[in-house]
Scaffold this active site. Sequence first.
Site, mmCIF file in Angstrom:
data_model
loop_
_atom_site.group_PDB
_atom_site.id
_atom_site.type_symbol
_atom_site.label_atom_id
_atom_site.label_comp_id
_atom_site.label_asym_id
_atom_site.label_seq_id
_atom_site.Cartn_x
_atom_site.Cartn_y
_atom_site.Cartn_z
ATOM 1 N N TYR A 40 -9.680 25.870 -58.966
ATOM 2 C CA TYR A 40 -11.098 25.830 -58.546
ATOM 3 C C TYR A 40 -11.956 26.805 -59.344
ATOM 4 O O TYR A 40 -13.065 27.144 -58.883
ATOM 5 C CB TYR A 40 -11.231 26.209 -57.061
ATOM 6 N N PRO A 77 -12.020 27.256 -38.505
ATOM 7 C CA PRO A 77 -11.969 28.180 -39.631
ATOM 8 C C PRO A 77 -10.544 28.481 -40.109
ATOM 9 O O PRO A 77 -9.642 28.686 -39.300
ATOM 10 C CB PRO A 77 -12.627 29.448 -39.078
ATOM 11 N N CYS A 99 4.375 28.762 -68.222
ATOM 12 C CA CYS A 99 4.265 28.197 -69.559
ATOM 13 C C CYS A 99 3.103 27.204 -69.645
ATOM 14 O O CYS A 99 3.316 26.014 -69.865
ATOM 15 C CB CYS A 99 5.598 27.519 -69.911
ATOM 16 N N GLU A 100 1.912 27.685 -69.410
ATOM 17 C CA GLU A 100 0.711 26.857 -69.522
ATOM 18 C C GLU A 100 -0.451 27.775 -69.907
ATOM 19 O O GLU A 100 -0.598 28.868 -69.326
ATOM 20 C CB GLU A 100 0.379 26.175 -68.183
ATOM 21 N N ARG A 112 -10.113 29.870 -43.918
ATOM 22 C CA ARG A 112 -10.342 30.925 -44.908
ATOM 23 C C ARG A 112 -10.872 32.222 -44.279
ATOM 24 O O ARG A 112 -10.362 33.294 -44.566
ATOM 25 C CB ARG A 112 -11.354 30.423 -45.950
HETATM 26 N N1 LLP Z 1 -10.730 21.622 -41.158
HETATM 27 C C1 LLP Z 1 -10.432 20.663 -42.034
HETATM 28 C C2 LLP Z 1 -10.382 19.275 -41.584
HETATM 29 C C3 LLP Z 1 -10.161 20.989 -43.372
HETATM 30 O O1 LLP Z 1 -9.885 20.022 -44.224
HETATM 31 C C4 LLP Z 1 -10.200 22.346 -43.770
HETATM 32 C C5 LLP Z 1 -9.916 22.722 -45.154
HETATM 33 C C6 LLP Z 1 -10.505 23.327 -42.810
HETATM 34 C C7 LLP Z 1 -10.770 22.928 -41.512
HETATM 35 C C8 LLP Z 1 -10.552 24.801 -43.125
HETATM 36 O O2 LLP Z 1 -11.597 25.131 -43.955
HETATM 37 P P1 LLP Z 1 -11.889 26.646 -44.365
HETATM 38 O O3 LLP Z 1 -12.389 27.389 -43.152
HETATM 39 O O4 LLP Z 1 -10.626 27.246 -44.821
HETATM 40 O O5 LLP Z 1 -12.908 26.547 -45.434
HETATM 41 N N2 LLP Z 1 -7.386 25.012 -51.179
HETATM 42 C C9 LLP Z 1 -8.829 25.193 -51.213
HETATM 43 C C10 LLP Z 1 -9.468 24.907 -49.873
HETATM 44 C C11 LLP Z 1 -9.152 23.526 -49.350
HETATM 45 C C12 LLP Z 1 -9.702 23.320 -47.976
HETATM 46 C C13 LLP Z 1 -9.228 22.047 -47.385
HETATM 47 N N3 LLP Z 1 -9.659 21.851 -46.050
HETATM 48 C C14 LLP Z 1 -9.137 26.604 -51.691
HETATM 49 O O6 LLP Z 1 -8.216 27.350 -51.994
HETATM 50 O O7 LLP Z 1 -10.296 26.962 -51.819
#
Ligand code: LLP
Length: 429
Positions: free
Chosen positions: A326, A285, A353-354, A287
């Site tokens: 997103y 995890p 500037c976008e 996020r």
């Molecule tokens: N493990 C792997 C292999 C990953 O690629 C990711 C996230 C995670 C764990 C963590 O996932 P989470 O628990 O955070 O969902 N920038 C995007 C999110 C990109 C996530 C990429 N990989 C956003 O702001 O929503």
Amino acid sequence: MPAEFEIAGHLEVRDGHLHIGDVDCVELAERFGTPLYVSNEQRIRQNIRTIQRAFPEAHLLYAVKANGNLAILRIVAQEGMGADVFSAGELYLALLARIPREKILFNGNSKSDHDLLAAVESGVMVSVDSEMEAERLSSIAHEHGSEVRIAFRVNPDISPMTHPNIATGLRSSKFGIPHEHVRRAYELAQSLPGIVPVGIHCHIGSQILSTEPFAEAVRRMMTLVEQVGELGIELEFVDIGSGLGIPYDKRVPAPSPSDLARAVLPIFREECERLGISPTLCLEPGRYVVADSTVLLVRVNTIKHAHASFVAVDAGFNLLVRPVMYDAYHHVVVANKADAPAAQKYTIVGPICESGDILAKDRWLPAIERGDVLAVLDTGAYGFSMSSQYNGRPRCAEVLVSNGRAELIRRAEGVDDLLANQLLPERLL
Ligand code: LLP
């Protein structure tokens, strides 16, 4: 009219001001300047403990990409989590934060020889993304006289029903080996020196708001564990990645870690029993650990009543790219008028500037004046870590609040930082 939003948890309103971890956001904006990321240590610890309670037997690896601030990584380390790192830089930070190397998994679909050597030298586990990478890692590890514990990252071909840019386990995705190639890949790994296959890994996406895709992923992964078992390999761990969403928009509920546990643990346990094996379940995890621990404080420069009522603030997608990238929703609170009634609809825009530089569209908020401080909520994950200096804007500071105390955990950049590493050829002096 606006949907009611209840400020809850570690955020509260006192005397009309938004507080985070017992600290007044308006005072923080005064003291440290804006824009400013403010994270609450206790909330991060609580979030980690919530996942640990839901998955008491699992190994939890924090996804460093979500927020790689060293102070936050130290909190993660103190709470006993390992780390999922996606680059040699993230590996460096995780080790610096004293996350034990045996609890670190080096992920990535395009690792350089330098990355692979960094993994070998530091003795961490590697999630291998292709058969070619298995061969490259084998020769680097063998030459180094080491043996690296590996998992293959599998593409499970599962739709997580999230924004297409953050779906990572679709058949068309760049990540992992196709699940049909799993047997072949593990056979290859068995035959190569310097690498030992001990796990299997997938990650289906991020900000997932239903538990069903996770359940499907576990079912798929366990059929692959069975296939790998037929080769005589008893895997020590099954890493199902992460992707648990959070309720950015409070009207759209998200499953909790215990909802996720209820959806996946029975399948995992039943399958382990059927196969007569006892691998460890791993989760990664990012996020959930940090997103809701943090607010981004911005100050209003200008208000313009045009096509919409535009409120122009001092940060945009240079510091928070999620809304643009997103279509992400982040709730906005006027920190110095946090209990005032909504007066009209505003669109909050940044200074970039976008035309796409919009932080929040059509939001009912109290009457806004120049100088007001807005708090953009739930910005602890993929906020600062995805920031840039676009438009010649130095990045902002980060503050950690803890039981009523506020400490700087990253100084704001200055114009000097725009010049860092630039070289001017003599003939252009
Ligand atoms: N493990 C792997 C292999 C990953 O690629 C990711 C996230 C995670 C764990 C963590 O996932 P989470 O628990 O955070 O969902 N920038 C995007 C999110 C990109 C996530 C990429 N990989 C956003 O702001 O929503």
